[in-house]
Design a protein around this motif. Structure first.
Motif, PDB file in Angstrom:
ATOM      1  N   GLN A 200      -8.617  50.391  34.455  1.00  8.94           N
ATOM      2  CA  GLN A 200      -7.328  50.774  34.214  1.00  8.94           C
ATOM      3  C   GLN A 200      -6.235  49.825  34.453  1.00  8.94           C
ATOM      4  OE1 GLN A 200      -7.259  54.541  36.670  1.00  8.94           O
ATOM      5  NE2 GLN A 200      -7.729  55.615  35.036  1.00  8.94           N
ATOM      6  N   ALA A 201      -6.346  48.886  35.469  1.00  6.52           N
ATOM      7  CA  ALA A 201      -5.176  47.786  35.852  1.00  6.52           C
ATOM      8  C   ALA A 201      -4.929  47.203  34.634  1.00  6.52           C
ATOM      9  CB  ALA A 201      -5.685  47.215  37.032  1.00  6.52           C
ATOM     10  N   PRO A 206       1.918  46.901  30.274  1.00 12.36           N
ATOM     11  CA  PRO A 206       2.890  47.093  29.165  1.00 12.36           C
ATOM     12  C   PRO A 206       2.246  46.366  27.927  1.00 12.36           C
ATOM     13  CG  PRO A 206       4.344  46.894  31.100  1.00 12.36           C
ATOM     14  CD  PRO A 206       2.981  46.269  31.357  1.00 12.36           C
ATOM     15  N   ALA A 207       2.064  45.141  28.110  1.00  7.88           N
ATOM     16  CA  ALA A 207       1.667  44.481  26.744  1.00  7.88           C
ATOM     17  C   ALA A 207       0.436  44.797  26.132  1.00  7.88           C
ATOM     18  CB  ALA A 207       1.656  42.823  26.983  1.00  7.88           C
ATOM     19  N   ALA A 210       0.762  48.365  24.631  1.00  8.49           N
ATOM     20  CA  ALA A 210       1.271  48.317  23.175  1.00  8.49           C
ATOM     21  C   ALA A 210       0.664  47.793  22.110  1.00  8.49           C
ATOM     22  CB  ALA A 210       2.609  47.161  23.419  1.00  8.49           C
ATOM     23  N   VAL A 211      -0.366  46.901  22.571  1.00 13.89           N
ATOM     24  CA  VAL A 211      -1.215  46.375  21.268  1.00 13.89           C
ATOM     25  C   VAL A 211      -2.240  47.466  21.005  1.00 13.89           C
ATOM     26  CG1 VAL A 211      -0.651  43.970  21.717  1.00 13.89           C
ATOM     27  CG2 VAL A 211      -2.587  44.960  22.823  1.00 13.89           C
ATOM     28  N   LEU A 212      -2.626  48.114  21.912  1.00 17.78           N
ATOM     29  CA  LEU A 212      -3.663  49.068  21.628  1.00 17.78           C
ATOM     30  C   LEU A 212      -2.993  50.449  21.501  1.00 17.78           C
ATOM     31  CD1 LEU A 212      -5.892  48.334  24.791  1.00 17.78           C
ATOM     32  CD2 LEU A 212      -6.299  47.677  22.201  1.00 17.78           C
ATOM     33  N   ALA A 213      -1.756  50.557  21.256  1.00 17.10           N
ATOM     34  CA  ALA A 213      -1.190  51.951  20.890  1.00 17.10           C
ATOM     35  C   ALA A 213      -1.807  52.657  19.343  1.00 17.10           C
ATOM     36  CB  ALA A 213       0.245  51.757  20.769  1.00 17.10           C
TER      37      ALA A 213
END
Length: 363
Positions: A200-201, A206-207, A210-213
């Motif tokens: 989880q960490a 944030p980065a 974002a790429v796994l959104a």
């Protein structure tokens, strides 16, 4: 399995013969149990032994025996046999329980500058460490009665009953890896030989988020499983046989039997409790053995604990077979045409199966 003193002879036929029932694709194994008039005398045998398995600290009994009685004229006889085996075992294991050939989210780079792609890989689904204990009890009993009203005629009645009762208890710790992997090492066959599965960490940075959104992300989990595996199997067979030799070169046999085999897997309950991994899990396949490292303990953060489900299901089988056979054989000479067999065979086989299921899911 029958004890050795309850087996008179074992015939293995690699090819079909006229007197054998059709249906075998590899070989037909005929296990012949002893009969009183074949023994030809009053006779008894008893075998008692004990078994001490590793980490099972008491001796388990194994008992088998038979008793045959034949009248002085050797025209009537009865044989009873039985056995009881109690086998216990325990052990532990560590293994990769399942491999996935699937699309993985692959992240290369760091948590601050990640690059995400989708790649088809063969990677481990979960690693398991478990301990088990339990045993199997096997009971067998048989009876054979023979009567010889004339020198040329022998009548026989045979029957047996066998029961197998098994219970195995498991306590397992599973590490489920998930479908997202950091900097995998992949061989020519597309098998993941090393990599890091993000906790989880890492996934919440944030980065990376974002790429796994928009992607489906299954993160590593640690699961504790308590499971019981029970199985019960019973079978019996009753048959009558007539053997008539009206002449030295002619043999006529008639058989009629009825058998039934029942199996019950009973209920197979298991309880699963676990949590999502907070930290990364490293994985490497070295010398054909998995090397796994993580800094997580099982239950440190109540917010991450998840409850699985307690599931029960059972499977049953119920097979029945009625068989009749009449065979006449003329046998003469030792070369060329040595015999002719004529006969008829009847079979009525029914197969039954059932399944029951009861599942309680947690909220």
């Amino acid at each position: 399995m029958l004890p050795a003193d309850m087996i008179a002879r074992i015939d293995v036929n690699k090819t079909m013969l006229p007197g054998l029932t059709e249906g075998g694709i590899g070989a037909t194994v005929d296990i012949l149990t002893p009969r009183p008039l074949t023994i030809g005398k009053t006779y008894g045998a008893l075998s008692v032994s004990g078994m001490l398995a590793e980490r099972v600290h008491n001796v388990r009994p194994n008992v088998s025996g038979l008793y045959a009685w034949v009248n002085p004229a050797q025209t009537f006889g009865m044989l009873v046999a039985g056995s009881y085996v109690d086998m216990r075992a325990s052990g532990d294991y560590a293994r990769i329980s399942q491999w996935d050939d699937a699309d993985f989210n692959v992240i290369r780079g760091s948590a601050t500058a990640p690059v995400a792609t989708t790649e088809r890989l063969a990677g481990p689904r979960q690693a398991s460490y478990g301990t088990y204990g339990g045993g199997t009890k096997r009971t067998f009993g048989s009876i054979a009665i023979q009567y010889k009203p004339a020198a040329s005629l022998t009548l026989s009645v045979d029957g047996f009953y066998t029961r197998l009762d098994q219970r195995i208890d498991d306590s397992i710790v599973n590490l489920v890896f998930g479908n997202t992997i950091i900097n995998p090492v992949v061989d020519r066959q597309g098998i993941v030989t090393a990599g890091t599965y993000p906790g989880q960490a890492f996934l919440q940075s944030p980065a990376v988020a974002a790429v796994l959104a928009g992607r489906t992300v299954a993160q590593p989990q640690k699961l504790s499983v308590i499971r019981a595996r029970d199985r019960l199997a019973e079978s019996y067979d009753v048959g009558v046989n007539a053997l008539w030799r009206p002449a030295a070169t002619i043999t006529v046999t008639a058989d009629l039997s009825r058998g039934r085999a029942k199996g019950d897997k009973r209920f197979d309950p298991y309880v699963l409790i676990g949590n999502y991994a907070a930290n990364d899990v490293s994985y490497a396949l070295a010398h054909a053995s998995p090397q796994i490292a993580t800094s997580d303990t099982m239950f440190t953060d109540p917010a991450r604990i998840r409850f699985g489900y307690a599931g029960n299901w059972g499977q049953t089988v119920d097979d029945r077979l009625t068989e009749a056979q009449l065979v006449g054989r003329w046998h003469h000479g030792t070369s060329g045409l040595t015999g002719i067999s004529l006969g008829a065979d009847y079979q009525d086989c029914s197969k039954g199966a059932g399944q029951r299921q009861f599942t309680v899911r947690s909220l």
